[in-house]
Design an enzyme around this catalytic site. Structure first.
Site, short mmCIF file in Angstrom:
data_model
loop_
_atom_site.label_atom_id
_atom_site.label_comp_id
_atom_site.label_asym_id
_atom_site.label_seq_id
_atom_site.Cartn_x
_atom_site.Cartn_y
_atom_site.Cartn_z
N CYS A 100 -3.92 0.14 29.51
CA CYS A 100 -4.46 0.27 30.70
C CYS A 100 -5.75 0.80 31.15
CB CYS A 100 -3.34 0.95 31.48
SG CYS A 100 -1.71 0.53 31.70
N HIS A 121 -6.51 3.89 38.21
CA HIS A 121 -5.61 3.05 37.48
C HIS A 121 -4.07 3.19 38.59
CE1 HIS A 121 -3.00 0.84 35.12
NE2 HIS A 121 -2.40 2.15 34.57
N ASN A 168 1.90 -1.94 38.67
CA ASN A 168 1.17 -1.70 37.50
C ASN A 168 0.77 -2.67 36.55
OD1 ASN A 168 -0.18 -0.97 35.12
ND2 ASN A 168 1.19 0.83 34.75
O1 UT7 Z 1 -0.10 2.66 33.00
C1 UT7 Z 1 0.42 3.93 32.22
C2 UT7 Z 1 1.78 3.69 31.73
N1 UT7 Z 1 2.75 4.12 32.55
C3 UT7 Z 1 2.91 5.30 33.26
O2 UT7 Z 1 1.90 5.65 33.69
C4 UT7 Z 1 4.46 5.58 33.82
C5 UT7 Z 1 4.45 6.92 33.82
N2 UT7 Z 1 5.80 7.31 34.25
C6 UT7 Z 1 6.20 7.35 35.52
O3 UT7 Z 1 5.69 6.72 36.38
C7 UT7 Z 1 7.58 8.08 35.73
O4 UT7 Z 1 7.70 8.68 34.59
C8 UT7 Z 1 8.63 6.86 35.90
C9 UT7 Z 1 8.50 6.46 37.44
C10 UT7 Z 1 8.88 5.96 35.02
C11 UT7 Z 1 10.21 7.81 36.03
O5 UT7 Z 1 10.10 8.71 36.97
P1 UT7 Z 1 10.62 10.11 36.66
O6 UT7 Z 1 10.32 11.06 37.82
O7 UT7 Z 1 9.90 10.56 35.24
O8 UT7 Z 1 12.04 9.92 36.26
P2 UT7 Z 1 12.85 9.98 34.83
O9 UT7 Z 1 12.44 9.11 33.71
O10 UT7 Z 1 12.80 11.55 34.46
O11 UT7 Z 1 14.14 9.69 35.28
C12 UT7 Z 1 14.93 10.51 36.33
C13 UT7 Z 1 16.36 9.69 36.46
C14 UT7 Z 1 17.18 9.58 35.24
O12 UT7 Z 1 18.48 9.68 35.44
P3 UT7 Z 1 19.08 11.07 34.94
O13 UT7 Z 1 19.31 11.24 33.36
O14 UT7 Z 1 18.51 12.27 35.67
O15 UT7 Z 1 20.62 10.93 35.39
C15 UT7 Z 1 16.83 8.22 34.97
O16 UT7 Z 1 18.14 7.41 34.12
O17 UT7 Z 1 16.01 8.68 37.07
C16 UT7 Z 1 16.94 7.63 36.29
N3 UT7 Z 1 16.04 6.31 36.54
C17 UT7 Z 1 16.42 5.32 37.68
N4 UT7 Z 1 17.13 5.51 38.40
C18 UT7 Z 1 17.17 4.47 39.53
C19 UT7 Z 1 15.29 5.75 35.80
N5 UT7 Z 1 14.79 4.55 36.10
C20 UT7 Z 1 15.43 4.17 37.41
C21 UT7 Z 1 15.45 3.61 38.39
N6 UT7 Z 1 16.36 3.45 39.29
N7 UT7 Z 1 14.53 2.06 38.24
#
Ligand code: UT7
Length: 344
Positions: free
Chosen positions: A117, A271, A301
């Protein structure tokens, strides 16, 4: 750090495929819901390229648009740099394919630069070096990504984030400032171009965001394909934390190096990965959100294409004009990150 920039982005272009994938569409594909996606990412929809549209197709269209706007013929490009995490082929480079498509074959050096990215910002710095050394008078950068081709459409943690598209920029030597500044502060102060930049990478963090198989270390075989090891995997929370820290420190550093503060910035163009990352970076740099360009809600993204697409939209909308001070920040796999301050 310089009051005497050597390189300037003279024109940009973009291409976004027509097909829209909304959060409602994703609700029908994986266990997710619109509210979660909007709250955690800020994304409402993203564009997807159809099967017959490749990164070369998208990149060539963005490149042609940027060249037209710059009034530069393809044959006058001295260096063509393509940034992509989704090349058409492993061999030859996507840049050689785009060179041929835009009618610049044999006219210039063409190569791919892979910094995920952060690729566009790395490429602008490489272009700056080519111009400063006298090796080039015109550099064309094309950032083109078909993220839909490497996303696991069964993995709700990643498939909601990414989209397809391409952006391009023509970079030439810096020029004396002329004309009215978009910020209304009168004529442009000083030369227009790159004021400062800062780039870093941290290979220790490589496993946080990767495609494990498909390269020489793990060639594709039936088992790896079955296990989807060739698709994108990300430790989202760790990447998130690192992104906030790195983009914030890179952004504040380039402002300090250029002798600027957040008040001097007319538009921040970060970004576009996650609205919460963007808000945190802006807060650290003391830039209010009304001076931050966001198109993440429409495109998701698009990896290295996010910044050139955003710059192109921001200039079309009149949010960037001659003399505008622009701060860009990026972050991606590698891990890689960087920032750049420019006077447009
Ligand atoms: O371009 C550069 C590369 N990428 C990035 O910059 C992305 C960086 N990361 C992020 O943007 C965030 O970490 C995400 C948007 C990917 C995830 O958000 P988060 O607040 O960090 O969520 P998490 O991964 O800690 O997950 C929280 C919960 C989990 O459930 P439990 O374990 O708490 O029960 C996940 O399983 O949310 C769940 N979850 C979802 N729920 C509904 C993960 N994806 C989804 C989804 N829909 N699509």
């Amino acid at each position: 750090m310089s009051d005497q920039p050597t390189a300037r982005i003279v024109a940009t272009g973009r291409y976004l495929p027509d097909r829209v994938l909304t959060n409602a569409d994703l609700e029908r594909m994986v266990d997710t819901d619109n509210e979660w996606i909007v709250e955690r990412t800020g994304i409402l929809e993203r564009r997807l390229a159809s099967d017959d549209i490749t990164p070369v197709d998208m990149g060539a269209r963005a490149a042609q648009r940027a060249l037209e706007k710059a009034g530069v013929a393809p044959g006058d490009v001295d260096v063509l740099i393509v940034t992509t995490a989704t090349p058409n082929h492993w061999l030859p480079s996507t840049s050689c394919e785009i060179q041929s498509r835009i009618g610049a074959a044999r006219q210039c050096m063409a190569f791919d630069l892979h910094a995920a990215c952060t690729g566009f910002l790395y490429a602008v710095s490489v272009a700056e070096g080519c111009l400063a050394s006298g090796r080039a008078e015109t550099v064309l950068i094309v950032s083109t990504e078909k993220m839909s081709s490497i996303v696991d459409w069964d993995d709700r943690a990643t498939c909601i984030l990414f989209g397809d598209g391409a952006g391009a920029a023509v970079v030439q030597g810096a020029t004396e400032g002329r004309g009215a500044a978009a910020n209304g502060r009168g004529t442009v102060a000083g030369r227009r171009g790159i004021l400062s930049s800062f780039h870093r990478s941290d290979g220790d963090m490589a496993p946080l965001l990767q495609r494990a198989a498909g390269g020489s270390a793990k060639p594709l075989d039936e088992e790896r394909l079955r296990n989807k090891e060739h698709l994108l995997r990300m430790s989202g929370r760790e990447v998130f934390k690192s992104a906030v820290k790195s983009m914030a420190s890179a952004g504040t550093r380039v402002l300090a190096d250029a002798g600027l503060t957040g008040d001097d910035v007319d538009l921040m163009v970060p970004h576009q990965a996650n609205i919460r990352i963007i808000e945190s970076t802006a807060r650290y740099a003391r830039i209010p959100m009304d001076k931050v360009f966001v198109n993440l809600h429409r495109y998701g993204n698009i990896s290295s294409a996010t910044i050139p697409v955003a710059l192109d939209e921001a200039t079309d909308e009149g949010r960037i004009g001659p003399g505008s001070v622009v701060l860009t920040t990026a972050f991606g796999a590698g891990l890689t990150w960087g920032a750049m301050a420019l006077r447009w």
